[in-house]
Design a protein around this motif. Structure first.
Motif, PDB file in Angstrom:
ATOM      1  N   SER A  76       0.702  -1.070  -0.202  1.00  0.00           N
ATOM      2  CA  SER A  76       0.075  -0.036  -0.053  1.00  0.00           C
ATOM      3  C   SER A  76       0.821   1.391   0.077  1.00  0.00           C
ATOM      4  CB  SER A  76      -0.788   0.086   1.325  1.00  0.00           C
ATOM      5  OG  SER A  76      -0.046  -0.093   2.578  1.00  0.00           O
ATOM      6  N   GLY A  77       2.392   1.180   0.085  1.00  0.00           N
ATOM      7  CA  GLY A  77       3.230   2.518   0.389  1.00  0.00           C
ATOM      8  C   GLY A  77       3.306   2.801   1.683  1.00  0.00           C
ATOM      9  N   VAL A  78       2.344   2.193   2.660  1.00  0.00           N
ATOM     10  CA  VAL A  78       2.712   2.461   4.005  1.00  0.00           C
ATOM     11  C   VAL A  78       4.083   1.642   4.361  1.00  0.00           C
ATOM     12  CG1 VAL A  78       1.967   2.000   6.432  1.00  0.00           C
ATOM     13  CG2 VAL A  78       0.348   2.529   4.719  1.00  0.00           C
ATOM     14  N   TYR A  79       4.966   2.388   5.415  1.00  0.00           N
ATOM     15  CA  TYR A  79       6.113   1.948   5.742  1.00  0.00           C
ATOM     16  C   TYR A  79       6.192   1.828   7.274  1.00  0.00           C
ATOM     17  CZ  TYR A  79       7.724   6.652   6.743  1.00  0.00           C
ATOM     18  OH  TYR A  79       7.995   7.943   7.093  1.00  0.00           O
ATOM     19  N   PHE A  80       6.872   1.132   8.006  1.00  0.00           N
ATOM     20  CA  PHE A  80       7.179   1.284   9.412  1.00  0.00           C
ATOM     21  C   PHE A  80       8.449   0.508   9.709  1.00  0.00           C
ATOM     22  CE2 PHE A  80       6.357  -3.366  10.982  1.00  0.00           C
ATOM     23  CZ  PHE A  80       5.845  -3.775   9.750  1.00  0.00           C
ATOM     24  N   ARG A  81       9.220   1.140  10.744  1.00  0.00           N
ATOM     25  CA  ARG A  81      10.351   0.572  11.540  1.00  0.00           C
ATOM     26  C   ARG A  81      10.518   0.837  12.663  1.00  0.00           C
ATOM     27  NH1 ARG A  81      14.048   4.551  13.017  1.00  0.00           N
ATOM     28  NH2 ARG A  81      14.512   5.976  11.665  1.00  0.00           N
ATOM     29  N   PRO A  82      11.477  -0.013  13.444  1.00  0.00           N
ATOM     30  CA  PRO A  82      11.224   0.193  14.854  1.00  0.00           C
ATOM     31  C   PRO A  82      12.033   1.395  15.129  1.00  0.00           C
ATOM     32  CG  PRO A  82      12.438  -1.954  14.171  1.00  0.00           C
ATOM     33  CD  PRO A  82      12.231  -1.269  13.040  1.00  0.00           C
ATOM     34  N   GLU A  83      11.643   2.073  16.368  1.00  0.00           N
ATOM     35  CA  GLU A  83      12.341   3.289  16.799  1.00  0.00           C
ATOM     36  C   GLU A  83      11.881   3.402  18.552  1.00  0.00           C
ATOM     37  OE1 GLU A  83      14.198   5.574  15.554  1.00  0.00           O
ATOM     38  OE2 GLU A  83      14.098   7.483  16.598  1.00  0.00           O
ATOM     39  N   GLY A  84      13.118   3.193  19.203  1.00  0.00           N
ATOM     40  CA  GLY A  84      13.005   3.113  20.668  1.00  0.00           C
ATOM     41  C   GLY A  84      11.944   2.025  21.045  1.00  0.00           C
ATOM     42  N   GLU A  85      10.950   2.376  21.806  1.00  0.00           N
ATOM     43  CA  GLU A  85       9.999   1.162  22.328  1.00  0.00           C
ATOM     44  C   GLU A  85       9.104   1.055  21.323  1.00  0.00           C
ATOM     45  OE1 GLU A  85      10.099   0.033  25.969  1.00  0.00           O
ATOM     46  OE2 GLU A  85      12.007   0.619  25.403  1.00  0.00           O
ATOM     47  N   GLY A  86       8.958   1.896  20.281  1.00  0.00           N
ATOM     48  CA  GLY A  86       7.745   1.524  19.491  1.00  0.00           C
ATOM     49  C   GLY A  86       8.241   1.711  17.946  1.00  0.00           C
ATOM     50  N   TRP A  87       7.459   2.131  17.092  1.00  0.00           N
ATOM     51  CA  TRP A  87       7.809   2.088  15.521  1.00  0.00           C
ATOM     52  C   TRP A  87       7.578   3.489  14.889  1.00  0.00           C
ATOM     53  CZ3 TRP A  87       5.066  -1.125  18.332  1.00  0.00           C
ATOM     54  CH2 TRP A  87       5.469  -2.530  18.561  1.00  0.00           C
ATOM     55  N   LEU A  88       8.291   3.797  14.120  1.00  0.00           N
ATOM     56  CA  LEU A  88       7.874   5.088  13.037  1.00  0.00           C
ATOM     57  C   LEU A  88       7.085   4.590  11.720  1.00  0.00           C
ATOM     58  CD1 LEU A  88      11.215   7.297  12.939  1.00  0.00           C
ATOM     59  CD2 LEU A  88       9.345   7.253  14.408  1.00  0.00           C
ATOM     60  N   CYS A  89       6.361   5.283  11.315  1.00  0.00           N
ATOM     61  CA  CYS A  89       5.759   4.787  10.165  1.00  0.00           C
ATOM     62  C   CYS A  89       4.943   6.126   9.412  1.00  0.00           C
ATOM     63  CB  CYS A  89       4.599   4.062  10.625  1.00  0.00           C
ATOM     64  SG  CYS A  89       3.091   4.786  11.744  1.00  0.00           S
ATOM     65  N   GLY A  90       4.533   5.998   8.242  1.00  0.00           N
ATOM     66  CA  GLY A  90       4.222   6.982   7.311  1.00  0.00           C
ATOM     67  C   GLY A  90       3.764   6.663   6.001  1.00  0.00           C
ATOM     68  N   VAL A  91       3.426   7.375   5.247  1.00  0.00           N
ATOM     69  CA  VAL A  91       2.972   7.090   3.895  1.00  0.00           C
ATOM     70  C   VAL A  91       2.826   8.300   3.017  1.00  0.00           C
ATOM     71  CG1 VAL A  91       0.376   7.146   4.142  1.00  0.00           C
ATOM     72  CG2 VAL A  91       1.325   5.589   2.290  1.00  0.00           C
ATOM     73  N   ALA A  92       3.160   8.242   1.728  1.00  0.00           N
ATOM     74  CA  ALA A  92       2.889   9.556   0.963  1.00  0.00           C
ATOM     75  C   ALA A  92       1.555   9.693   0.531  1.00  0.00           C
ATOM     76  CB  ALA A  92       3.693   9.038  -0.291  1.00  0.00           C
ATOM     77  N   PRO A  93       1.202  10.897   0.574  1.00  0.00           N
ATOM     78  CA  PRO A  93      -0.254  11.096   0.328  1.00  0.00           C
ATOM     79  C   PRO A  93      -0.454  10.697  -1.142  1.00  0.00           C
ATOM     80  CG  PRO A  93       0.533  13.212   1.292  1.00  0.00           C
ATOM     81  CD  PRO A  93       1.655  12.159   1.026  1.00  0.00           C
ATOM     82  N   SER A  94      -2.010  10.369  -1.670  1.00  0.00           N
ATOM     83  CA  SER A  94      -2.128  10.167  -3.030  1.00  0.00           C
ATOM     84  C   SER A  94      -1.917  11.458  -3.725  1.00  0.00           C
ATOM     85  CB  SER A  94      -3.665   9.871  -3.128  1.00  0.00           C
ATOM     86  OG  SER A  94      -4.430  10.658  -2.801  1.00  0.00           O
ATOM     87  N   GLU A  95      -1.286  11.263  -5.106  1.00  0.00           N
ATOM     88  CA  GLU A  95      -1.056  12.492  -5.962  1.00  0.00           C
ATOM     89  C   GLU A  95      -1.706  13.592  -5.796  1.00  0.00           C
ATOM     90  OE1 GLU A  95       1.009  12.457  -9.948  1.00  0.00           O
ATOM     91  OE2 GLU A  95       1.546  10.699  -8.960  1.00  0.00           O
ATOM     92  N   ASN A  96      -3.226  13.387  -5.921  1.00  0.00           N
ATOM     93  CA  ASN A  96      -3.982  14.487  -6.062  1.00  0.00           C
ATOM     94  C   ASN A  96      -4.318  15.258  -4.537  1.00  0.00           C
ATOM     95  OD1 ASN A  96      -5.334  12.434  -4.957  1.00  0.00           O
ATOM     96  ND2 ASN A  96      -7.329  12.459  -6.360  1.00  0.00           N
TER      97      ASN A  96
END
Ligand SMILES: Cc1cc2nc3c(=O)[nH]c(=O)nc-3n(C[C@H](O)[C@H](O)[C@H](O)COP(=O)(O)OP(=O)(O)OC[C@H]3O[C@@H](n4cnc5c(N)ncnc54)[C@H](O)[C@@H]3O)c2cc1C
Length: 391
Positions: free
Chosen positions: A253-273
């Motif tokens: 889906s384009g969503v990413y995540f990775r560990p950071e400290g006790e939790g995770w960082l995550c995000g996604v690029a908004p759709s082009e429009n």
């Protein structure tokens, strides 16, 4: 009027990498000034980035730059030490994992071949092998995945930038806090620049490393740089879930995540429009609720209970032509070098770009990695060099 052989506008990762590589080259004995408008670096992309390094690109130059980047990062404690103090980048080689649905499998395999040919240590996995490796990952809808085994991971981006800056200063570069308002051009030469306080500074060569401020600078010299600021939000989340051995995961889906400290960082690029050029720093919480949370809850056991602990927004400097950087001189001005349009992968490429810029200043050509396909010619001739793996 003060005069410097080389002036760099923008003293974050790319500007400081250029300053370091120039100052550390024995053949360079000129004067070097780095102009940075914000010594706190609070809002630059470097500080706000997810600070991750991957070899898994589609463009050969990007793969090669990342391979150099991760080698460089390993050597930072010795190479960028100042007065015996070794920088600690908190480098963690956790790997990247690109997941593919049936529709994306062909592209994944094609990219994988290119990456292997260039020396990246990446492995294709089928869903069963993936599940055997990472039991917490739901794989039912997947057709395959690509996992990096060496050289991919994440680090402290601010620490890398400051290490480059400190080393460059120790080697003779001068940093000054000042905002550049205008480039002063006369025909095919740049004479210098004008600061916000009205000071004029002359230069032999100027490097535009101003990130999202680069297009305005270019405009002041009559150059149309197709680079726009695009907002990207990062969410730091917690959950009772456990994800042992978690790499940086890119969901189909384009969503990413990775560990950071006790939790995770995550995000996604908004759709082009829903991704206009914009400069505000407001976090788009709806992106988390509507796009990121559903994708992560479906992908990882226990992520239904994710809670956002903090979030921030930064800006990619997006090359709207092809999501690849624009590197080198514009044919109309031979002493103005550009290093802009990194489109979300400039931190890991900063060492290779800094080295490349130092070669352009000293030899007017690349000597180590040939990055000439990333120059202005493709932009002016409208021949995009598309990067397919944009996150
Ligand atoms: C949310 C997010 C996540 C990211 N994740 C990653 C990642 O995981 N891996 C990766 O490789 N890359 C990532 N990136 C991209 C990466 O951060 C950038 O490509 C890289 O930091 C660009 O460095 P830079 O030095 O060119 O620009 P910047 O870090 O933006 O620095 C530009 C500097 O120029 C200064 N400046 C601008 N205009 C002027 C002026 N007129 N006068 C004086 N100074 C000026 C600014 O103050 C700033 O300090 C991410 C970016 C964001 C926003």
């Amino acid at each position: 009027m003060e005069h410097y052989e080389v002036v760099i506008v923008g003293g974050a990762a790319v500007g400081s990498a250029a300053a370091y590589f120039l100052a550390s080259t024995p053949a360079f004995d000129g004067t070097l000034l780095v102009l940075e408008q914000d010594a706190s670096y609070q809002r630059c992309a470097t500080t706000l980035s997810v600070a991750s390094v991957r070899h898994q690109f589609s463009t050969p130059e990007n793969i090669r730059m990342s391979l150099f980047g991760s080698d460089f990062i390993r050597q930072v404690p010795t190479q960028l030490a100042v007065e015996g103090e070794a920088p600690d980048l908190a480098w963690h080689e956790g790997g990247y994992l690109f997941l593919a649905s049936a529709a994306g499998l062909g592209t994944l395999c094609a990219n994988h071949r290119t990456q292997r040919e260039l020396g990246a240590e990446v492995q294709l996995l089928d869903p069963e092998a993936l599940h055997a490796r990472l039991a917490w990952l739901r794989v039912d809808d997947l057709a395959g995945a690509s996992l990096g085994h060496r050289g991919e991971g994440w680090l402290d981006a601010y620490a890398l930038m400051m290490a480059l800056r400190r080393k460059a200063i120790s080697l003779g570069a001068r940093y000054q806090q000042a905002r550049v308002m205008q480039l002063l051009r006369s025909g095919s030469r740049l004479q210098g620049l004008l600061l916000a306080d009205g000071t004029r500074i002359g230069c032999g060569v100027l490097i535009n490393a101003a990130g999202t401020g680069a297009a305005a600078l270019a405009r002041s010299a009559g150059i149309d740089l197709p680079v726009q600021p695009r907002k990207r939000c990062v969410f730091h989340v917690h959950s009772p879930a456990r994800t042992p051995g978690c790499p940086l995961v890119i969901d189909p889906s384009g969503v990413y995540f990775r560990p950071e400290g006790e939790g995770w960082l995550c995000g996604v690029a908004p759709s082009e429009n829903e991704d206009p050029a914009c400069e505000d720093f407001e976090v788009q919480h709806a992106l988390f609720d509507d796009v990121i949370w559903p994708a992560l809850a479906a992908r990882v056991e226990g992520f239904e209970a994710l809670r956002v602990k903090r979030a921030w927004a930064g800006h990619y400097d997006v090359n709207v032509l092809d999501h690849n950087m624009i590197l080198g001189a514009h044919p109309q001005i031979d002493n103005l070098l550009f290093a802009n349009g990194f489109s979300g992968h400039g931190l890991q490429h900063a060492p290779a770009v800094g080295r490349g810029l130092s070669e352009l200043v000293l030899h007017r050509q690349f000597r180590t990695l040939d990055l000439s396909r990333l120059g202005w010619a493709r932009v002016l001739e409208n021949r995009p060099l598309f990067e397919l793996n944009v996150v």
